[in-house]
Design a protein around this motif. Structure first.
Motif, mmCIF file in Angstrom:
data_model
loop_
_atom_site.group_PDB
_atom_site.id
_atom_site.type_symbol
_atom_site.label_atom_id
_atom_site.label_comp_id
_atom_site.label_asym_id
_atom_site.label_seq_id
_atom_site.Cartn_x
_atom_site.Cartn_y
_atom_site.Cartn_z
ATOM 1 N N ASN A 209 22.753 11.355 19.617
ATOM 2 C CA ASN A 209 23.638 11.340 18.465
ATOM 3 C C ASN A 209 25.071 11.697 18.848
ATOM 4 N N ALA A 210 25.212 12.490 19.931
ATOM 5 C CA ALA A 210 26.542 12.915 20.347
ATOM 6 C C ALA A 210 27.246 11.855 21.186
ATOM 7 N N GLY A 211 26.477 10.942 21.762
ATOM 8 C CA GLY A 211 27.058 9.934 22.650
ATOM 9 C C GLY A 211 27.728 8.809 21.896
ATOM 10 N N ASP A 212 28.643 8.109 22.574
ATOM 11 C CA ASP A 212 29.363 6.998 21.964
ATOM 12 C C ASP A 212 28.678 5.672 22.199
ATOM 13 N N SER A 213 27.786 5.604 23.205
ATOM 14 C CA SER A 213 27.249 4.304 23.602
ATOM 15 C C SER A 213 25.832 4.066 23.129
ATOM 16 N N GLY A 214 25.264 4.994 22.379
ATOM 17 C CA GLY A 214 23.895 4.799 21.906
ATOM 18 C C GLY A 214 22.900 5.042 23.000
ATOM 19 N N GLY A 215 21.658 4.584 22.809
ATOM 20 C CA GLY A 215 20.610 4.746 23.817
ATOM 21 C C GLY A 215 19.656 5.840 23.439
ATOM 22 N N HIS A 224 29.884 8.284 33.054
ATOM 23 C CA HIS A 224 29.766 7.997 31.626
ATOM 24 C C HIS A 224 29.615 9.261 30.794
ATOM 25 N N GLY A 225 29.635 10.424 31.456
ATOM 26 C CA GLY A 225 29.518 11.662 30.701
ATOM 27 C C GLY A 225 28.079 12.096 30.579
ATOM 28 N N GLU A 226 27.858 13.397 30.681
ATOM 29 C CA GLU A 226 26.506 13.921 30.631
ATOM 30 C C GLU A 226 25.866 13.644 29.278
ATOM 31 N N GLY A 227 24.660 13.128 29.288
ATOM 32 C CA GLY A 227 23.907 12.927 28.059
ATOM 33 C C GLY A 227 24.173 11.598 27.388
ATOM 34 N N THR A 228 25.023 10.745 27.948
ATOM 35 C CA THR A 228 25.268 9.435 27.339
ATOM 36 C C THR A 228 24.699 8.336 28.223
ATOM 37 N N ILE A 229 24.382 7.222 27.583
ATOM 38 C CA ILE A 229 23.803 6.081 28.297
ATOM 39 C C ILE A 229 24.727 4.882 28.112
ATOM 40 N N PRO A 230 25.129 4.235 29.205
ATOM 41 C CA PRO A 230 25.975 3.037 29.063
ATOM 42 C C PRO A 230 25.185 1.927 28.385
ATOM 43 N N ALA A 231 25.648 1.455 27.253
ATOM 44 C CA ALA A 231 24.931 0.437 26.485
ATOM 45 C C ALA A 231 24.699 -0.801 27.326
ATOM 46 N N GLY A 232 23.428 -1.149 27.477
ATOM 47 C CA GLY A 232 23.065 -2.341 28.237
ATOM 48 C C GLY A 232 23.317 -2.217 29.722
ATOM 49 N N GLY A 233 23.626 -0.990 30.194
ATOM 50 C CA GLY A 233 23.959 -0.830 31.604
ATOM 51 C C GLY A 233 25.266 -1.523 31.948
ATOM 52 N N ARG A 234 26.180 -1.568 30.974
ATOM 53 C CA ARG A 234 27.466 -2.250 31.159
ATOM 54 C C ARG A 234 28.632 -1.284 30.965
ATOM 55 N N ASP A 235 29.795 -1.657 31.510
ATOM 56 C CA ASP A 235 30.979 -0.825 31.317
ATOM 57 C C ASP A 235 31.664 -1.187 30.012
ATOM 58 N N GLU A 236 32.817 -0.579 29.773
ATOM 59 C CA GLU A 236 33.514 -0.787 28.496
ATOM 60 C C GLU A 236 34.022 -2.209 28.320
ATOM 61 N N HIS A 237 34.053 -2.971 29.423
ATOM 62 C CA HIS A 237 34.491 -4.365 29.349
ATOM 63 C C HIS A 237 33.322 -5.342 29.274
ATOM 64 N N GLY A 238 32.106 -4.798 29.231
ATOM 65 C CA GLY A 238 30.925 -5.651 29.126
ATOM 66 C C GLY A 238 30.377 -6.123 30.459
ATOM 67 N N LYS A 239 30.950 -5.657 31.558
ATOM 68 C CA LYS A 239 30.479 -6.054 32.883
ATOM 69 C C LYS A 239 29.309 -5.173 33.311
ATOM 70 N N VAL A 240 28.286 -5.807 33.917
ATOM 71 C CA VAL A 240 27.112 -5.059 34.361
ATOM 72 C C VAL A 240 27.514 -4.063 35.438
ATOM 73 N N LEU A 241 27.101 -2.804 35.248
ATOM 74 C CA LEU A 241 27.398 -1.753 36.217
ATOM 75 C C LEU A 241 26.548 -1.918 37.476
ATOM 76 N N PRO A 242 26.966 -1.364 38.603
ATOM 77 C CA PRO A 242 26.120 -1.381 39.807
ATOM 78 C C PRO A 242 24.813 -0.653 39.522
ATOM 79 N N ALA A 243 23.750 -1.072 40.171
ATOM 80 C CA ALA A 243 22.441 -0.456 39.956
ATOM 81 C C ALA A 243 22.476 1.013 40.364
ATOM 82 N N PRO A 244 21.936 1.908 39.535
ATOM 83 C CA PRO A 244 21.865 3.320 39.917
ATOM 84 C C PRO A 244 20.890 3.508 41.072
#
Length: 250
Positions: A209-215, A224-244
């Motif tokens: 509930n505290a995060g901006d990206s849902g999940g 991306h900040g502790e406790g938040t999940i990048p929506a769809g594993g993407r950055d703010e521009h919609g590009k897929v992030l590197p695999a963790p």
């Protein structure tokens, strides 16, 4: 690997191992290989929801108890085109690739069980030469794949290999990246969740509930900040992030 199949169809009754010969046991190659046969089975079940779900069984060598789980089959790994020898062999034999692709989380029990089992076998063999801890028994697993459309069951034995960020083979690293990029947004998000197997706590919901990206909460990491999940594993521009690092091609 080796495979066997059973089927309700009349012309399959009595076949115990289609990978090793025909029903007469004379080694005649006229029988269809398991690889060709499973390709047909896959095609028949392609439109069935869950038709690509397979079960993989391993052994926890600490407790000597079996472990089984369902994973998604994600196709066969194509031969490395840069390896001329492997390419020439495949062309000469007209064989199809037999390495099956799946994915898993490095934090999962299956990874710990398989890698620890291999380590235990190595140490046991060193301390006790009579103990059978051969390479062929390390990382061993068996897969069961049921095709409801054709009423067929395949059992496939082999060794599991985990391809992570520390892989030294360039082609396998590229295959891992391609698999990550091809995942659905929902599937990618799961690798940013909290560690698998942890006891659920309400703190996960509070983080969500505290995060901006849902999940579903968890240690997002990767800036991306502790406790938040990048929506769809993407950055703010919609590009897929590197695999963790915890994402593994299996």
């Amino acid at each position: 690997t080796s495979a066997s199949t059973t089927s309700a169809s009349k012309n399959n009754v009595g076949l115990s191992d289609i990978g090793n010969g025909n029903e007469n046991g004379n080694g005649n190659s006229s029988i269809t290989s398991w690889r060709d046969k499973i390709e047909t089975s896959i095609a028949k079940s392609r439109k069935i929801r869950g038709g690509n779900y397979v079960q993989i069984a391993t052994v926890d060598h600490t407790t000597l108890e079996p472990r089984c789980r369902t994973v998604v089959f994600r196709g066969f790994l194509k031969p490395d085109p840069n390896k001329a020898k492997a390419k020439a062999i495949a062309k000469a034999s007209q064989s199809q690739p037999c390495i099956m692709k799946m994915i898993t989380d490095k934090r999962s029990n299956k990874f710990q069980e398989v890698t620890m089992s291999a380590s235990n076998l190595t140490s046991t063999s060193t301390s006790n030469p009579q103990q059978k801890g051969t390479c062929s028994s390390r990382n061993s697993a068996e897969m069961v794949w049921w095709f409801s459309k054709s009423s067929e069951q395949y059992r496939i034995r082999g060794q599991l290999k985990f391809v992570g960020a520390d892989e030294t083979e360039p082609y396998l690293l590229q295959s891992r990246k391609e698999q990550w990029d091809n995942l659905s947004d929902m599937a990618r998000e799961q690798f940013y969740w909290e560690d698998p197997g942890l006891t659920y706590s309400t703190s996960s919901t509070e983080k969500e509930n505290a995060g901006d990206s849902g999940g579903d909460g968890g240690d997002g990491g990767d800036g991306h900040g502790e406790g938040t999940i990048p929506a769809g594993g993407r950055d703010e521009h919609g590009k897929v992030l590197p695999a963790p690092d915890n994402f593994l091609l299996m």
